[in-house]
Design an enzyme around this catalytic site. Sequence first.
Site, mmCIF file in Angstrom:
data_model
loop_
_atom_site.group_PDB
_atom_site.id
_atom_site.type_symbol
_atom_site.label_atom_id
_atom_site.label_comp_id
_atom_site.label_asym_id
_atom_site.label_seq_id
_atom_site.Cartn_x
_atom_site.Cartn_y
_atom_site.Cartn_z
ATOM 1 N N LYS A 1 -69.834 8.929 81.192
ATOM 2 C CA LYS A 1 -70.619 9.858 80.355
ATOM 3 C C LYS A 1 -71.547 10.711 81.218
ATOM 4 O O LYS A 1 -71.803 11.864 80.873
ATOM 5 C CB LYS A 1 -71.415 9.099 79.295
ATOM 6 C CG LYS A 1 -70.533 8.344 78.309
ATOM 7 C CD LYS A 1 -70.624 8.838 76.886
ATOM 8 C CE LYS A 1 -69.400 8.331 76.134
ATOM 9 N NZ LYS A 1 -69.350 8.491 74.734
ATOM 10 N N LYS B 1 -58.306 7.401 77.849
ATOM 11 C CA LYS B 1 -58.367 6.860 76.489
ATOM 12 C C LYS B 1 -58.621 7.963 75.465
ATOM 13 O O LYS B 1 -59.277 8.957 75.758
ATOM 14 C CB LYS B 1 -59.433 5.760 76.394
ATOM 15 C CG LYS B 1 -60.841 6.229 76.208
ATOM 16 C CD LYS B 1 -61.742 5.133 75.598
ATOM 17 C CE LYS B 1 -63.069 5.778 75.204
ATOM 18 N NZ LYS B 1 -63.942 5.047 74.361
ATOM 19 N N LYS C 1 -63.143 10.039 70.365
ATOM 20 C CA LYS C 1 -63.437 10.925 69.242
ATOM 21 C C LYS C 1 -64.324 12.102 69.623
ATOM 22 O O LYS C 1 -64.377 13.087 68.925
ATOM 23 C CB LYS C 1 -64.037 10.135 68.078
ATOM 24 C CG LYS C 1 -65.429 9.563 68.311
ATOM 25 C CD LYS C 1 -65.959 9.001 66.990
ATOM 26 C CE LYS C 1 -66.279 7.528 67.079
ATOM 27 N NZ LYS C 1 -67.310 7.184 68.064
HETATM 28 P P1 ATP Z 1 -67.241 8.458 71.965
HETATM 29 O O1 ATP Z 1 -66.115 9.398 72.109
HETATM 30 O O2 ATP Z 1 -68.399 8.999 71.204
HETATM 31 O O3 ATP Z 1 -67.652 7.820 73.251
HETATM 32 P P2 ATP Z 1 -65.398 6.492 71.140
HETATM 33 O O4 ATP Z 1 -64.315 7.192 70.424
HETATM 34 O O5 ATP Z 1 -65.145 6.035 72.513
HETATM 35 O O6 ATP Z 1 -66.724 7.299 71.073
HETATM 36 P P3 ATP Z 1 -67.006 4.360 69.984
HETATM 37 O O7 ATP Z 1 -67.771 4.700 68.767
HETATM 38 O O8 ATP Z 1 -67.761 4.313 71.243
HETATM 39 O O9 ATP Z 1 -65.737 5.289 70.195
HETATM 40 O O10 ATP Z 1 -66.226 3.006 69.782
HETATM 41 C C1 ATP Z 1 -65.942 2.410 68.551
HETATM 42 C C2 ATP Z 1 -64.906 1.334 68.733
HETATM 43 O O11 ATP Z 1 -63.616 1.908 68.974
HETATM 44 C C3 ATP Z 1 -65.179 0.422 69.917
HETATM 45 O O12 ATP Z 1 -64.868 -0.903 69.556
HETATM 46 C C4 ATP Z 1 -64.244 0.923 70.971
HETATM 47 O O13 ATP Z 1 -63.901 -0.075 71.884
HETATM 48 C C5 ATP Z 1 -63.045 1.356 70.147
HETATM 49 N N1 ATP Z 1 -62.264 2.385 70.794
HETATM 50 C C6 ATP Z 1 -62.710 3.594 71.195
HETATM 51 N N2 ATP Z 1 -61.714 4.320 71.730
HETATM 52 C C7 ATP Z 1 -60.601 3.540 71.678
HETATM 53 C C8 ATP Z 1 -59.246 3.731 72.085
HETATM 54 N N3 ATP Z 1 -58.846 4.854 72.645
HETATM 55 N N4 ATP Z 1 -58.364 2.728 71.874
HETATM 56 C C9 ATP Z 1 -58.760 1.581 71.299
HETATM 57 N N5 ATP Z 1 -60.027 1.339 70.892
HETATM 58 C C10 ATP Z 1 -60.940 2.295 71.075
#
Ligand code: ATP
Length: 333
Positions: A115, A197, A200
């Site tokens: 980040k 990965k 969102k």
């Molecule tokens: P951001 O993009 O704001 O960092 P994020 O999409 O990575 O957010 P979080 O809100 O940080 O998502 O995570 C919510 C949940 O989703 C966590 O348990 C995280 O491990 C899971 N998660 C996030 N991205 C993935 C992915 N690509 N595959 C599987 N699990 C995921």
Amino acid sequence: MEENKKVIYSAMQPSGIPSLGNYLGALKNWKNLQDEYNCIYGIANMHALTVRQNPTELRQRTRNLIILFMALGIDPEKNILYVQSDVSAHAELAWILNCFTYMGELSRMTQFKDKSAKHADNINAGLFTYPALMAADILLYQADMVPVGEDQRQHLEITRDLAERFDNIYGDVFKVPDAYIAKVGARIMGLQEPTRKMSKSESDNDNNVIFVLDDLNQIANKIKRAVTDSDTEVRYDPENKPGVSNLLSIYSAINGKTPEENALEFAGKGYGDFKKTVADAVVEEIRPIQEEFKRIAADKAYVDKVIKEGAEKAGYIANKTLRKVKKKVGYPN
Ligand code: ATP
Ligand code: LTN
């Protein structure tokens, strides 16, 4: 909450509309755990502030995420659904835990490194101490297990270390939680960049991410446009065939078979058939969720009531732990 059941805690940031990765890696499991465990699910809106947010959008996304939890079939009567900032115990415990967390261990966090690289103009202290707040979330509820995607494993480790460190000094205060990471779906990759990965909030290319509230045709199209390779064989081999393997993982997280088993279904078939099958499976998985989302969102009074009651129920549990901690560290009361 039933006395004899183990406690599950997890949270998600309202930093965007949840992606298919969030759904398959986390949310789908959250729903499945609700019968066997006492589940507490939070909207981590305090964590979301570590990246600049538009206030109006943040408020709306926070509410939409609560609605989405319910649309998935998570029952707010049986479980606790709440907004992190509604329970001030999170901020209070996070401060205390900050004083037990070392700079060295925070500097090793890959999420912080990622980040910081992405938001070089805003490397704030909150981003750095993010894991202490996350530990506070989990430890306040004396959680036994924390269902998360693979990317959160390191944060779970630091949470366990903090719980042990604190308990070693002050006696039994916190339960040391275990991570619960699904075998399939724990790391869904971007459709256009299958070596990173799916996230969102971190993609410049809309085709890279499926958002669970995307139009269903758009979802199918994104899968049909997913990057594969110049080969023709559907085989699970993340190293050499990241795009195809990612689609197999997505399919597997939906139908429960292993990616290798699923690959057999496409022996002798081309990527076109394969993508269509995966696209149909995803669309059928998401369709009922979107219908429920619309239905629940229309009932504003009900959503308000769930948010208010969730805050009360969560606050009750969290404050019990916080009172104990305050006493231990030597606050006057
Ligand atoms: P951001 O993009 O704001 O960092 P994020 O999409 O990575 O957010 P979080 O809100 O940080 O998502 O995570 C919510 C949940 O989703 C966590 O348990 C995280 O491990 C899971 N998660 C996030 N991205 C993935 C992915 N690509 N595959 C599987 N699990 C995921
Ligand atoms: N950091 C998490 C979201 C989160 C979380 C938590 C997950 C905040 N608090 C407590 C599990 C338990 C993420 O997924 N990025």
